[in-house]
Write a protein that holds these residues in place. Sequence first.
Motif, PDB file in Angstrom:
ATOM      1  N   GLN A   3      -9.893   5.699 -32.065  1.00 27.78           N
ATOM      2  CA  GLN A   3     -11.101   6.496 -31.950  1.00 27.78           C
ATOM      3  C   GLN A   3     -10.854   7.989 -32.142  1.00 27.78           C
ATOM      4  N   TYR A   4      -9.617   8.421 -31.968  1.00 29.25           N
ATOM      5  CA  TYR A   4      -9.318   9.858 -32.067  1.00 29.25           C
ATOM      6  C   TYR A   4      -8.437  10.237 -33.260  1.00 29.25           C
ATOM      7  N   LYS A   5      -7.756   9.311 -33.836  1.00 25.72           N
ATOM      8  CA  LYS A   5      -6.678   9.641 -34.786  1.00 25.72           C
ATOM      9  C   LYS A   5      -7.122  10.454 -36.003  1.00 25.72           C
ATOM     10  N   ASP A   6      -8.366  10.319 -36.429  1.00 31.93           N
ATOM     11  CA  ASP A   6      -8.816  11.055 -37.607  1.00 31.93           C
ATOM     12  C   ASP A   6      -9.505  12.377 -37.285  1.00 31.93           C
ATOM     13  N   LEU A   7      -9.618  12.688 -35.990  1.00 34.36           N
ATOM     14  CA  LEU A   7     -10.185  13.999 -35.625  1.00 34.36           C
ATOM     15  C   LEU A   7      -9.274  15.099 -36.141  1.00 34.36           C
ATOM     16  N   GLU A   8      -9.862  16.188 -36.586  1.00 33.23           N
ATOM     17  CA  GLU A   8      -9.068  17.283 -37.145  1.00 33.23           C
ATOM     18  C   GLU A   8      -9.313  18.591 -36.395  1.00 33.23           C
ATOM     19  N   ILE A   9      -8.239  19.348 -36.261  1.00 35.58           N
ATOM     20  CA  ILE A   9      -8.352  20.714 -35.746  1.00 35.58           C
ATOM     21  C   ILE A   9      -7.423  21.609 -36.572  1.00 35.58           C
ATOM     22  N   ARG A  10      -7.594  22.889 -36.393  1.00 38.36           N
ATOM     23  CA  ARG A  10      -6.711  23.836 -37.063  1.00 38.36           C
ATOM     24  C   ARG A  10      -5.459  23.990 -36.215  1.00 38.36           C
ATOM     25  N   CYS A  11      -4.313  23.722 -36.810  1.00 35.71           N
ATOM     26  CA  CYS A  11      -3.048  23.797 -36.087  1.00 35.71           C
ATOM     27  C   CYS A  11      -2.603  25.253 -35.970  1.00 35.71           C
ATOM     28  N   PRO A  12      -2.361  25.723 -34.741  1.00 35.84           N
ATOM     29  CA  PRO A  12      -1.933  27.116 -34.577  1.00 35.84           C
ATOM     30  C   PRO A  12      -0.522  27.366 -35.119  1.00 35.84           C
ATOM     31  N   ARG A  13       0.245  26.325 -35.274  1.00 37.06           N
ATOM     32  CA  ARG A  13       1.605  26.487 -35.792  1.00 37.06           C
ATOM     33  C   ARG A  13       1.619  26.493 -37.309  1.00 37.06           C
ATOM     34  N   LEU A  14       0.789  25.630 -37.909  1.00 39.54           N
ATOM     35  CA  LEU A  14       0.803  25.480 -39.361  1.00 39.54           C
ATOM     36  C   LEU A  14      -0.250  26.316 -40.066  1.00 39.54           C
ATOM     37  N   GLY A  15      -1.318  26.626 -39.334  1.00 37.82           N
ATOM     38  CA  GLY A  15      -2.390  27.404 -39.943  1.00 37.82           C
ATOM     39  C   GLY A  15      -3.305  26.580 -40.825  1.00 37.82           C
ATOM     40  N   GLY A  16      -3.215  25.263 -40.761  1.00 37.32           N
ATOM     41  CA  GLY A  16      -4.081  24.389 -41.548  1.00 37.32           C
ATOM     42  C   GLY A  16      -4.601  23.260 -40.688  1.00 37.32           C
ATOM     43  N   GLU A  17      -5.431  22.415 -41.297  1.00 35.15           N
ATOM     44  CA  GLU A  17      -6.014  21.298 -40.570  1.00 35.15           C
ATOM     45  C   GLU A  17      -4.995  20.180 -40.398  1.00 35.15           C
ATOM     46  N   VAL A  18      -4.960  19.605 -39.215  1.00 31.53           N
ATOM     47  CA  VAL A  18      -4.144  18.416 -38.958  1.00 31.53           C
ATOM     48  C   VAL A  18      -4.979  17.433 -38.143  1.00 31.53           C
ATOM     49  N   THR A  19      -4.622  16.166 -38.246  1.00 25.65           N
ATOM     50  CA  THR A  19      -5.336  15.150 -37.476  1.00 25.65           C
ATOM     51  C   THR A  19      -4.633  14.915 -36.142  1.00 25.65           C
ATOM     52  N   PHE A  20      -5.385  14.346 -35.212  1.00 26.83           N
ATOM     53  CA  PHE A  20      -4.773  13.982 -33.931  1.00 26.83           C
ATOM     54  C   PHE A  20      -3.667  12.960 -34.157  1.00 26.83           C
ATOM     55  N   GLY A  21      -3.850  12.096 -35.135  1.00 26.19           N
ATOM     56  CA  GLY A  21      -2.800  11.127 -35.463  1.00 26.19           C
ATOM     57  C   GLY A  21      -1.496  11.825 -35.837  1.00 26.19           C
ATOM     58  N   TYR A  22      -1.591  12.898 -36.576  1.00 24.38           N
ATOM     59  CA  TYR A  22      -0.393  13.679 -36.913  1.00 24.38           C
ATOM     60  C   TYR A  22       0.231  14.271 -35.650  1.00 24.38           C
ATOM     61  N   ILE A  76       7.788  19.831 -40.138  1.00 25.68           N
ATOM     62  CA  ILE A  76       6.347  19.975 -40.320  1.00 25.68           C
ATOM     63  C   ILE A  76       6.011  20.064 -41.809  1.00 25.68           C
ATOM     64  N   ALA A  77       6.813  20.842 -42.543  1.00 27.12           N
ATOM     65  CA  ALA A  77       6.573  20.968 -43.985  1.00 27.12           C
ATOM     66  C   ALA A  77       6.707  19.611 -44.665  1.00 27.12           C
ATOM     67  N   SER A  78       7.701  18.848 -44.250  1.00 30.79           N
ATOM     68  CA  SER A  78       7.906  17.523 -44.828  1.00 30.79           C
ATOM     69  C   SER A  78       6.744  16.602 -44.508  1.00 30.79           C
ATOM     70  N   ALA A  79       6.264  16.657 -43.273  1.00 29.27           N
ATOM     71  CA  ALA A  79       5.145  15.808 -42.865  1.00 29.27           C
ATOM     72  C   ALA A  79       3.881  16.165 -43.655  1.00 29.27           C
ATOM     73  N   LEU A  80       3.634  17.466 -43.849  1.00 32.28           N
ATOM     74  CA  LEU A  80       2.460  17.886 -44.592  1.00 32.28           C
ATOM     75  C   LEU A  80       2.551  17.479 -46.063  1.00 32.28           C
TER      76      LEU A  80
END
Length: 86
Positions: A3-22, A76-80
Amino acid sequence: MEQYKDLEIRCPRLGGEVTFGYCMQERGDLPCPRVITCWQTYFPVETYLKKKLTPEEWDRFFNQPPGDKIATIFDIASALKKKKQS
Ligand code: SF4
């Protein structure tokens, strides 16, 4: 987590959108150390983690070493990069 894994927020570390699953896999088998801070305004993430993690995982989650910052940046770069390719 479905129910939450696809929610997105702006990551303060990466400066871009990431999902809760990430965020839940940011440390391999452990969530990002900041997951509670980042998500607590959106849903009861701490309660969720207590249900989701085993007592051993919960203990490791709260006792994670800060880690090598350069290694974390590469992880993080690899994951993105993988996320963009999928
Ligand atoms: S929990 Fe970690 S990876 Fe997720 S948005 Fe926050 S800092 Fe970024």
